[in-house]
Each structure stands twice: as structure tokens, then as C-alpha cells.
Design a protein around this motif. Structure first.
Motif, PDB file in Angstrom:
ATOM      1  N   LYS A 162      -8.385   4.446   3.863  1.00  0.00           N
ATOM      2  CA  LYS A 162      -8.219   4.180   5.292  1.00  0.00           C
ATOM      3  C   LYS A 162      -8.647   2.778   5.692  1.00  0.00           C
ATOM      4  N   ASP A 163      -9.750   2.287   5.131  1.00  0.00           N
ATOM      5  CA  ASP A 163     -10.261   0.987   5.543  1.00  0.00           C
ATOM      6  C   ASP A 163      -9.413  -0.171   5.031  1.00  0.00           C
ATOM      7  N   ARG A 171      -5.899   0.221   4.842  1.00  0.00           N
ATOM      8  CA  ARG A 171      -4.542   0.433   5.342  1.00  0.00           C
ATOM      9  C   ARG A 171      -4.325  -0.287   6.662  1.00  0.00           C
ATOM     10  N   GLU A 172      -3.200  -0.934   6.780  1.00  0.00           N
ATOM     11  CA  GLU A 172      -2.816  -1.491   8.072  1.00  0.00           C
ATOM     12  C   GLU A 172      -2.551  -0.340   9.041  1.00  0.00           C
ATOM     13  N   GLU A 173      -2.983  -0.497  10.271  1.00  0.00           N
ATOM     14  CA  GLU A 173      -2.788   0.557  11.261  1.00  0.00           C
ATOM     15  C   GLU A 173      -1.305   0.868  11.410  1.00  0.00           C
ATOM     16  N   GLY A 174      -0.963   2.127  11.300  1.00  0.00           N
ATOM     17  CA  GLY A 174       0.423   2.552  11.435  1.00  0.00           C
ATOM     18  C   GLY A 174       1.239   2.482  10.160  1.00  0.00           C
ATOM     19  N   SER A 175       0.605   2.078   9.057  1.00  0.00           N
ATOM     20  CA  SER A 175       1.346   1.957   7.796  1.00  0.00           C
ATOM     21  C   SER A 175       1.670   3.315   7.175  1.00  0.00           C
ATOM     22  N   THR A 205       2.336   7.375   8.321  1.00  0.00           N
ATOM     23  CA  THR A 205       2.555   8.248   9.458  1.00  0.00           C
ATOM     24  C   THR A 205       1.520   9.369   9.464  1.00  0.00           C
ATOM     25  N   LYS A 237       0.397  -1.779   3.743  1.00  0.00           N
ATOM     26  CA  LYS A 237       0.878  -2.319   5.024  1.00  0.00           C
ATOM     27  C   LYS A 237       2.164  -1.617   5.453  1.00  0.00           C
ATOM     28  N   LYS A 238       2.579  -1.890   6.665  1.00  0.00           N
ATOM     29  CA  LYS A 238       3.813  -1.287   7.162  1.00  0.00           C
ATOM     30  C   LYS A 238       4.981  -1.741   6.301  1.00  0.00           C
TER      31      LYS A 238
END
Length: 229
Positions: free
Chosen positions: A117-118, A120-124, A126, A197-198
């Protein structure tokens, strides 16, 4: 010197595939992109970036991976390690050296690039991906004593161990099948945290309701199949 080859299943990843290939470290001897019935310029762009391009017309992540494995098995000089990664540029290909290190230095058989989690890009990922990963890894812990935290597609495995797994899933169950068979055979595994990332473009699995449901059913089916053995 360790011989490392990369297999990238790709379906309509024309906008991202060249970037993925160009970021792969030079320690890799060959990048194999399996064009899984794409309708865009995935194959052309991958070839232009220096990859070997194969064609697999049968749709399915597992079909593409098996095509790549079969191609490599025909070569005169076989690799020591196979790395799998996606073609959507959500992974950081330059981290391949970190993913293979436990195999080279510590004789680990399988390494999963864990999308913690730390990192991961936010929203990468679902919400359904996060939930599905948590559910699957929790069930593997309960039923099989596993310590996996992710079903991440960015992974490295010794070539001989990969062949010993006799992989068979043709679609969405490929990643969990590999991990379950590693557990069953008592192979040594590890996880290393990787950034995420996304992706470029729309996901063919988590981006659709049908894909999400089908993937979930396949993953759970494999887990229960192996838990009841």
C-alpha cells in the motif's frame, strides 16, 4: 552470468509497451512480448522497441504466458530465470533487478513483486483488486499456511521450477495457480515490495464487471481446488 528472459502478455497495449520494454534492465537477455490478438499496433511497437514478438490468437492471459514459455523451451540455450510482467506500464520494469535478486543471491525459487500500500500510487488498484487480493491471500494463509500478501503479476521464477509446475490455466487464474503449485511442491518463495502506478489505458480485467467476476471465480476455484486436495 545469470540468463534472464522476460515474458509480457499484451492485449492492446500499443500506447505503453515500448516504454515497458525500454525500462527493462540490460541484464535481461531477451524480452518476449506475446501479442494476444491485439487490434492496435502493440506488435509493431513492441518489435520496434527491440522485443521478440509472438502471436497468440486465443484470448487469455494464461494462453499468452504458455505461448511464451513454449517458445523459450525450443531455444538451444535455456534461461535460468523467467520474469513475468504486464505490458500496461503499471509496474516499474527497472525494479526487475530487485525482483530477481532473492533468486540469484539466496536461491529462492519464486519471487512475487508485492504491491504494498505505501508504494502504490493512489488509484492504481481498484477497490475490487485490493479486496480480491486480500481475500485470496487470506484464504491461502488459512488453508495452506501461505505468507503471500499479493497475487502481483510482476514475478520471477527459476526456469526449471516453472516447468515443474506444469502450468495449465488459460485465463485469469494463472497467477494464483503458480503460487498454489509452489506451495504444494514445497518450493521456496519470497516477496519483495515494488512500486505500482496507474496503468496506461483501461484494464481488461478489473476495468469491466465481467472481467472482475470471471477473474474472482477463477481465483477462488483454484484456491478451493488445492485446499481440498
Amino acid at each position: 552470468m545469470t540468463n534472464i528472459k522476460v515474458i509480457i502478455p499484451a492485449y492492446n497495449e500499443a500506447d505503453s509497451i515500448a516504454s515497458v520494454i525500454k525500462d527493462i534492465p540490460k541484464m535481461v537477455s531477451e524480452v518476449v512480448v506475446v501479442n494476444n490478438n491485439s487490434t492496435d499496433h502493440t506488435a509493431r511497437n513492441a518489435r520496434g522497441a527491440g522485443a521478440t514478438v509472438l502471436t497468440e490468437s486465443r484470448m487469455g492471459y494464461g494462453y499468452a504466458c504458455l505461448k511464451g514459455i513454449n517458445y523459450i523451451s525450443q531455444q538451444s540455450k535455456l534461461p535460468d530465470i523467467i520474469v513475468f510482467m504486464d505490458g500496461d506500464y503499471s509496474d516499474y520494469p527497472e525494479e526487475l533487478s530487485k525482483v530477481v535478486r532473492p533468486i540469484i543471491e539466496n536461491n529462492v525459487d519464486l519471487v512475487i513483486g508485492a504491491r504494498t500500500k505505501d508504494l502504490r500510487e493512489e488509484g492504481s488498484m481498484t477497490p475490487q483488486q485490493v479486496f480480491g487480493n486480500k481475500l485470496a491471500t487470506t484464504l491461502m494463509k488459512w488453508f495452506l499456511g501461505a505468507s503471500f500478501t499479493d497475487l502481483g503479476p510482476f514475478r520471477a521464477i527459476k526456469y526449471d521450477k516453472l516447468l515443474a509446475l506444469d502450468m495449465e490455466d488459460k485465463t485469469y487464474g494463472w497467477t494464483v495457480e503458480m503460487q498454489l503449485k509452489v506451495l504444494r511442491k514445497g518450493f521456496v518463495y519470497a516477496e519483495v515490495p515494488v512500486r505500482y502506478k496507474k496503468r496506461i489505458g483501461v484494464s481488461k480485467v478489473s476495468g469491466t464487471l465481467k472481467g472482475t467476476i470471471f477473474a474472482g471465480v477463477k481465483i477462488l476455484s483454484w484456491i478451493f481446488k488445492y485446499s481440498l486436495k
